[in-house]
Structure formats: C-alpha cells, structure tokens
Design a protein around this motif. Structure first.
Motif, short mmCIF file in Angstrom:
data_model
loop_
_atom_site.label_atom_id
_atom_site.label_comp_id
_atom_site.label_asym_id
_atom_site.label_seq_id
_atom_site.Cartn_x
_atom_site.Cartn_y
_atom_site.Cartn_z
N LEU A 107 12.25 4.17 -0.20
CA LEU A 107 12.67 2.77 -0.07
C LEU A 107 12.53 2.03 -1.39
N LEU A 122 15.71 1.43 -4.19
CA LEU A 122 16.51 2.32 -5.05
C LEU A 122 17.01 1.54 -6.27
N MET A 169 14.05 2.02 -11.13
CA MET A 169 13.11 3.16 -11.11
C MET A 169 13.36 4.06 -9.90
N PHE A 181 16.85 4.10 1.08
CA PHE A 181 17.33 2.80 1.60
C PHE A 181 16.94 1.71 0.62
N PHE A 222 19.33 -4.24 -0.93
CA PHE A 222 20.37 -4.81 -1.77
C PHE A 222 21.61 -3.90 -1.67
N MET A 257 9.18 1.89 -3.65
CA MET A 257 9.24 1.53 -5.07
C MET A 257 9.89 0.15 -5.14
N LEU A 258 9.08 -0.87 -4.78
CA LEU A 258 9.58 -2.23 -4.59
C LEU A 258 9.06 -3.14 -5.70
N GLN A 259 9.52 -4.40 -5.67
CA GLN A 259 9.17 -5.29 -6.78
C GLN A 259 7.77 -5.89 -6.66
N GLN A 288 6.49 -7.55 -0.79
CA GLN A 288 7.57 -6.70 -0.25
C GLN A 288 6.99 -5.43 0.39
N SER A 309 5.09 1.22 -6.29
CA SER A 309 5.32 -0.09 -6.92
C SER A 309 4.09 -0.50 -7.71
N VAL A 343 3.26 3.84 -11.62
CA VAL A 343 3.70 4.74 -12.68
C VAL A 343 3.72 4.03 -14.03
N VAL A 394 12.08 3.43 -17.16
CA VAL A 394 13.31 4.00 -16.59
C VAL A 394 13.60 5.37 -17.21
N LYS A 452 -3.79 1.08 -13.76
CA LYS A 452 -2.55 0.60 -14.39
C LYS A 452 -2.77 -0.78 -15.01
N LYS A 466 4.63 -9.68 -15.79
CA LYS A 466 4.29 -9.42 -14.38
C LYS A 466 2.96 -8.66 -14.30
P1 NAD Z 1 14.11 -3.13 -9.19
O1 NAD Z 1 14.12 -4.59 -8.89
O2 NAD Z 1 15.18 -2.57 -10.05
O3 NAD Z 1 14.11 -2.29 -7.81
C1 NAD Z 1 13.38 -2.65 -6.66
C2 NAD Z 1 14.32 -2.50 -5.46
O4 NAD Z 1 13.58 -2.69 -4.26
C3 NAD Z 1 15.45 -3.53 -5.44
O5 NAD Z 1 16.71 -2.87 -5.49
C4 NAD Z 1 15.24 -4.27 -4.12
O6 NAD Z 1 16.47 -4.63 -3.49
C5 NAD Z 1 14.49 -3.22 -3.31
N1 NAD Z 1 13.77 -3.70 -2.15
C6 NAD Z 1 13.00 -4.82 -2.00
N2 NAD Z 1 12.48 -4.88 -0.76
C7 NAD Z 1 12.92 -3.77 -0.09
C8 NAD Z 1 12.70 -3.25 1.22
N3 NAD Z 1 11.94 -3.89 2.12
N4 NAD Z 1 13.30 -2.08 1.55
C9 NAD Z 1 14.08 -1.42 0.66
N5 NAD Z 1 14.32 -1.88 -0.59
C10 NAD Z 1 13.74 -3.03 -0.97
O7 NAD Z 1 12.66 -2.82 -9.80
P2 NAD Z 1 12.25 -1.55 -10.70
O8 NAD Z 1 12.46 -1.87 -12.14
O9 NAD Z 1 12.86 -0.33 -10.10
O10 NAD Z 1 10.67 -1.56 -10.47
C11 NAD Z 1 10.10 -1.15 -9.24
C12 NAD Z 1 8.59 -1.22 -9.37
O11 NAD Z 1 8.15 -0.36 -10.42
C13 NAD Z 1 8.05 -2.61 -9.70
O12 NAD Z 1 6.87 -2.83 -8.99
C14 NAD Z 1 7.81 -2.54 -11.20
O13 NAD Z 1 6.79 -3.42 -11.62
C15 NAD Z 1 7.39 -1.09 -11.37
N6 NAD Z 1 7.65 -0.51 -12.68
C16 NAD Z 1 8.83 -0.73 -13.31
C17 NAD Z 1 9.06 -0.16 -14.55
C18 NAD Z 1 10.38 -0.39 -15.28
O14 NAD Z 1 10.46 -0.05 -16.47
N7 NAD Z 1 11.42 -0.91 -14.62
C19 NAD Z 1 8.08 0.63 -15.17
C20 NAD Z 1 6.88 0.88 -14.48
C21 NAD Z 1 6.68 0.29 -13.23
#
Ligand code: NAD
Length: 298
Positions: A9, A11, A14, A32, A35, A66-68, A72, A100, A126, A130, A176, A251
């Motif tokens: 959950l 997508l 990351m 799933f 969005f 892997m949510l924000q 969530q 997450s 993690v 990306v 982390k 964040k």
């Molecule tokens: P992102 O916003 O690209 O993806 C998160 C996804 O979760 C979104 O597409 C959103 O629609 C979805 N979502 C929210 N609630 C949901 C639910 N109930 N069911 C299904 N989907 C749902 O974020 P990201 O960059 O992929 O980061 C994800 C997590 O990893 C965050 O907590 C972030 O802090 C952490 N992180 C990110 C990075 C990076 O470089 N992007 C690096 C390390 C850690």
C-alpha cells in the motif's frame, strides 16, 4: 520465501519501485494507492493492483505500507469513513511491515493496533531514496521482535542491501530520526565551514583536501559536498538538484523535534537545524537538495 502474497500500500516515489522489486524477486504482489494516477502508473509498470487497500490485505501473508505520514498509517490500519481497517480484514498473524518514515510514537501506536488485532508488526523505515528503491539498495532500520524480523528479512533483502534490527517496536524509526539529525547538523556545519573558508581566502579544494582526510571528515563533506568541484557527483554540481530534497529533510527533522520534546533531551543543535531547515523549506529551497542550505549563508 517467494510465492508469499504481499499487499503493498502506497505506490508513490518509493513504494512503486519497491513493489516492483518484490514482484521481480518472485513475491505475489498486489498493490494499492488511494491516488488514481499512482494506481495507473503501477498498472502501466505491470504490477497487479487491487480495488482497495483492504481488498489487497484480505488475502495477504504480509502487508507493507509506504505512506507519507503516521496519520495515514494509523488511519489505514484502523479504517474509517466506510473503509475497512487493514487489521480487521487481514487473516490472523499477518505480518504488517510499515516502511514509511513516521514518529516513534505513531509507530508504536501502529504496532499496538496490529498486536491487539492478533497480527505481527514491524517498523522498517528506509534510507537510500528513490535511487535506492529502484536499484534495491535501500537500508532498512527495523523495530520489532526477533522472529518477525527473521521472517521479514528475505523480503526486505529483495528491496535493499542492508537490514539492521535496531530493537523493539518503534526503534527502527528512532534510529532513522537520530541518523538524520546527525546528517542535518553536519550538513550545516560543513556549509558554514566552506563559507568561512571562502571569506578567509581558502579555496574549496584546499579545505576539502584537508578536512576529508582529517577529523572534519563526514558524509556531508565527502559525498554530499555543498560546493561544486571537489566531489563531482554531489548535487552542488547540478544546481542542487536532489538527492535528498530539503522538504523531506525538514519532515524528518520535524519527527526529530517531536522525539526531542517527548524525551526532554537537551538537543540544541538538532533543534537549531530543524529551525534552519524549516525556514529554508518554506520557500523555493524545498525542492532543492538539502545541501543547498549553503546558499542561505552567503
Ligand atoms: P509519495 O507521496 O510519493 O508516496 C506515498 C503514497 O501513499 C502516495 O501515492 C499516496 O497517495 C499513498 N497513500 C496515502 N494513503 C494511502 C492509503 N491509505 N492507502 C494506499 N495509499 C496511500 O511518498 P514517497 O516519496 O514514496 O515516500 C514514502 C515514505 O517514505 C514517506 O514516509 C517518506 O518520508 C519516506 N522516505 C522517502 C524517501 C524519498 O526519497 N522519497 C526516502 C526515504 C524515506
């Protein structure tokens, strides 16, 4: 063990590449995302997708989120607004792995919710960004019980190259948050040193040659060097294109601030880094690499 059914959950940036790596390693992955565009991208990438999170979780052996945000994660576990909670529909003893980045408190709450519902839970945030998600080179910091970490290890190793068991529930998130606080403080310190060196007439290369071989050596200098030149691959050489975006660092520092407040630790450097990054993230700096903080010092 391949053949295990994994509900994935979230997508996003990351989650999609992580889910794709699991599928490539032989796991039976169903994804799933709330969005629609993320779901379309997953379909286009050849990933099987479900109609809803609970649909994916109902028949899964492992549920990865892997949510924000922590809200969530807790919201998805519990459900509400006509959506079933993941922990309510999953079979007993399902392994819930939250990758997450969320607060230690929220992570422990997620563990508690899963445990009360009769499931097993891990926090497994993690590092590696990306690029690490795409190349399956992420580092996982894991909190939870020994047996559950052992069960999750092969699956995590299909998405990363390093898995560290940090302790009980929430301690992956704790590791982390502590690591990223070191990173933020050291990136600012390195930036200040380069600006001070400039004013004193020192070239960037001379300072780099000394500090990178002396006690000032650190990742913020030798990999993420905030001035162009000494480290050709650092974001400073491409106008601070991330890398690790300032908004994400801010964040993580917000989570550090919460942890500092809840423990009462005297972490003035961490709190000052939080203040400086919050200010930088409130403008166009948000989308630049966090090493661009040097541009605010000149
Ligand atoms: P992102 O916003 O690209 O993806 C998160 C996804 O979760 C979104 O597409 C959103 O629609 C979805 N979502 C929210 N609630 C949901 C639910 N109930 N069911 C299904 N989907 C749902 O974020 P990201 O960059 O992929 O980061 C994800 C997590 O990893 C965050 O907590 C972030 O802090 C952490 N992180 C990110 C990075 C990076 O470089 N992007 C690096 C390390 C850690």
């Amino acid at each position: 063990m391949t053949g295990q059914r994994v509900a994935f959950l979230g997508l996003g940036h990351m989650g999609l590449p992580m889910a794709k790596n699991l599928a490539s390693a032989g796991y039976d992955v169903v994804g799933f995302d709330v969005f629609p565009a993320a779901l379309d991208a997953a379909r286009a990438a050849g990933l099987a997708v479900a109609e809803s999170g609970p649909d994916a979780a109902a028949s899964a052996d492992v549920v990865i989120t892997m949510l924000q945000s922590g809200a969530q994660v807790v919201g998805a576990y519990l459900g509400g607004d006509g959506v079933d909670g993941l922990v309510d529909v999953a079979s007993p003893h399902t392994l819930f792995i939250d990758c997450s980045t969320i607060s230690v408190e929220e992570s422990r709450e997620a563990h508690r919710i899963a445990g009360i519902a009769g499931h097993r839970a891990l926090d497994a945030p993690v590092s590696g960004g990306v690029v690490g998600a795409e190349n399956a080179t992420l580092a996982f910091m894991v909190g939870g019980g020994d047996a559950d970490v052992a069960a999750a290890r092969p699956l995590l190793e299909a998405m990363g190259r390093r898995v560290v068991h940090c302790g009980g529930p929430g301690l992956g998130q704790a590791a982390k948050v502590c690591n990223n606080m070191i990173l933020a403080v050291s990136q600012i310190a390195v930036a200040e040193a380069f600006v001070l060196g400039e004013r004193l007439g020192l070239t960037h290369q001379a300072l780099f040659d000394v500090a990178s071989n002396a006690s000032g050596q650190c990742w913020a200098l030798t990999t993420n060097c905030p001035v162009p030149g000494p480290v050709p691959t650092s974001p400073a050489n491409r106008d601070y294109e991330p890398g690790f975006a300032t908004a994400l660092m801010n964040k993580d520092l917000g989570l550090a601030e919460q942890a500092i407040e809840s423990t009462g630790v005297d972490a003035r450097m961490g709190l000052l880094a939080r203040e400086l990054y919050a200010s930088f993230a409130s403008g166009p700096g948000a989308t630049r690499d966090f090493s661009a903080i040097i541009t605010t010092l000149r």
